[in-house]
Design an enzyme around this catalytic site. Structure first.
Site, PDB file in Angstrom:
ATOM      1  N   TYR A 101      72.225  38.288  44.422  1.00 35.99           N
ATOM      2  CA  TYR A 101      72.689  39.618  44.807  1.00 35.99           C
ATOM      3  C   TYR A 101      74.159  39.734  44.435  1.00 35.99           C
ATOM      4  O   TYR A 101      74.953  38.847  44.732  1.00 35.99           O
ATOM      5  CB  TYR A 101      72.520  39.818  46.324  1.00 35.99           C
ATOM      6  CG  TYR A 101      73.220  41.043  46.874  1.00 35.99           C
ATOM      7  CD1 TYR A 101      72.491  42.184  47.178  1.00 35.99           C
ATOM      8  CD2 TYR A 101      74.602  41.062  47.086  1.00 35.99           C
ATOM      9  CE1 TYR A 101      73.120  43.321  47.679  1.00 35.99           C
ATOM     10  CE2 TYR A 101      75.240  42.196  47.575  1.00 35.99           C
ATOM     11  CZ  TYR A 101      74.489  43.317  47.872  1.00 35.99           C
ATOM     12  OH  TYR A 101      75.124  44.436  48.358  1.00 35.99           O
ATOM     13  N   GLU A 190      75.571  48.169  43.008  1.00 37.90           N
ATOM     14  CA  GLU A 190      74.855  47.030  43.582  1.00 37.90           C
ATOM     15  C   GLU A 190      73.741  46.575  42.646  1.00 37.90           C
ATOM     16  O   GLU A 190      72.992  47.396  42.124  1.00 37.90           O
ATOM     17  CB  GLU A 190      74.253  47.433  44.934  1.00 37.90           C
ATOM     18  CG  GLU A 190      73.566  46.287  45.659  1.00 37.90           C
ATOM     19  CD  GLU A 190      72.827  46.762  46.915  1.00 37.90           C
ATOM     20  OE1 GLU A 190      73.389  46.645  48.005  1.00 37.90           O
ATOM     21  OE2 GLU A 190      71.697  47.259  46.787  1.00 37.90           O
TER      22      GLU A 190
END
Ligand code: GDP
Ligand code: MN
Length: 381
Positions: A101, A190
């Protein structure tokens, strides 16, 4: 403004962040064709402005074009937490060895962009932050100093990424993501998951991208990406008319001049037991056109049962606002009760104009509290 995955990936691609090849499709036939062009297995991905699509059945692997057509038929029209799927992104399927991530967002407290990186990707970041906070490495970037590669190296070590080859690729991605974030005036970029393929290649498999609305004027190419059809109709109308408007779920429509007064009005309505239907700020103006525009937006919400005008005259003169209200009522037919509180510059003149004209649905109240009570009472009728 939130971008769809495919739009965010397009921006990633422009900045050299590795993404998979893909095509947009709006019908199962187009999905078939897209899969044919891409060749090999594909992943059929719902394009909606919400996360967690995988768990909701909005992401499916397909072996061949016929399968892609089938899966597209299953996903199109799905309701994912209130978002109906009308567009699909058909992407060359990736083999996944690891899911990381990576994101950059604003840390308002520190007044700096904040990178977050963890090897526990694929799941919601809030879950990682709660269950294994130590796994989440953080790095603030000084906006004046700009991005320094040594800081990114520290972020990568802290996240526990020990393969040299991955470190090198992720360093490049962080640098490019920062460039992308800054030049797009983004609020959030993101990548979840940031995958490592079995061959060791690092790539962005998803994108969540939010651009600062106030900066869209200098990004006409991004502004153009807005999906007008998917927007809330009232918010779209408000944007078109240049009215500051936020939809809430109550019954009292609120118009104030200035954000502070509008927020205070929302509070007062709640204090006297009502529920605001919206937050609408007339801004410094109060001219007839501004009032007409705001009233058009507010009355387009059929949950509204009464309208509360709360005006404090400073530079804005109350008599001018009163004229605006009367002109608006002449211009459009409004049967809903309207409660007006005027105070400040030329308040007496403004009140006199309203009481002299005396439209039957217009109620002038002397104070903010009394006006709120009246508006809430009338909304309940
Ligand atoms: P989200 O659920 O809305 O965050 O959508 P994502 O794009 O992140 O996809 C959800 C999950 O689907 C990912 O975490 C992957 O596990 C899986 N996925 C997405 N694309 C691929 C792919 O190309 N290959 C494989 N094997 N899995 C994929
Ligand atoms: Mn994701």
């Amino acid at each position: 403004m939130d971008l769809y995955e495919y739009q965010g990936k397009e921006l990633f691609r422009r900045f050299g962040i590795p993404v998979s090849d893909g095509r947009l499709a709006t019908t199962p036939e187009e999905a078939h064709e897209a899969a044919e062009q891409l060749g090999g297995p594909v992943v059929v991905k719902a394009q909606v402005l919400t996360g967690g699509r995988g768990k909701a059945g909005g992401i499916k692997l397909a072996d061949d074009p016929a399968d892609a057509e089938l899966k597209a038929g299953e996903i199109l029209g799905l309701d994912i937490r209130g978002h109906i799927v009308r567009k699909l992104w058909i992407e060359k399927a990736s083999d996944i060895a690891k899911e990381y991530y990576l994101s950059v967002t604003f840390d308002r407290g520190e007044k700096k962009p904040l990178f977050m990186l963890t090897t526990e990707g694929g799941v919601e970041i809030e879950q990682v932050a709660e269950e294994s906070p130590d796994a989440l490495a953080r790095l603030h970037i000084d906006p004046l100093e700009g991005f320094q590669p040594y800081q990114a190296r520290r972020l990568i070590y802290e996240a526990g990424i020990d393969s040299l080859d991955e470190q090198k690729q992720i360093l490049g991605i962080i640098e490019k993501l920062y460039a992308c974030f800054v030049s797009a005036d983004a609020m959030l970029c993101e990548i979840n998951p940031l995958i490592v393929t079995p061959a060791g290649e690092v790539r962005a498999l998803d994108s969540k991208f939010t651009v600062d609305d106030s900066a869209l004027f200098r990004h006409p190419d991004i502004a153009e990406m807005r999906d007008v059809a998917a927007a809330d109709p009232q918010e779209a109308l408000a944007r078109e008319k240049g009215v500051t408007y936020v939809k809430l779920d109550g019954e009292v429509g609120i118009l104030g001049n200035g954000a502070g007064l509008s927020m205070a009005t929302v509070d007062v309505v709640v204090v006297v037991g009502g529920r605001p239907a919206n937050f609408c700020d007339l801004g410094g103006g109060g001219d007839a056109q501004g009032v007409v525009d705001a009233l058009e937006v507010i009355t387009s919400d059929d949950q509204v049962r009464s309208i509360f005008f709360n005006i404090f005259g400073g530079i804005t003169r109350c008599d001018e606002v009163a004229r605006g209200i009367l002109a608006a009522l002449n211009h459009m037919k409004i049967e809903l009760p309207i409660v007006v509180r005027l105070d400040g510059t030329n308040a007496d003149a403004g009140r006199k104009l309203l009481t002299d004209a005396a439209p039957p649905n217009l109620h002038v109240e002397p104070t903010m509290l009394e006006a709120a009570q009246r508006a809430v009472e009338l909304a309940a009728k």
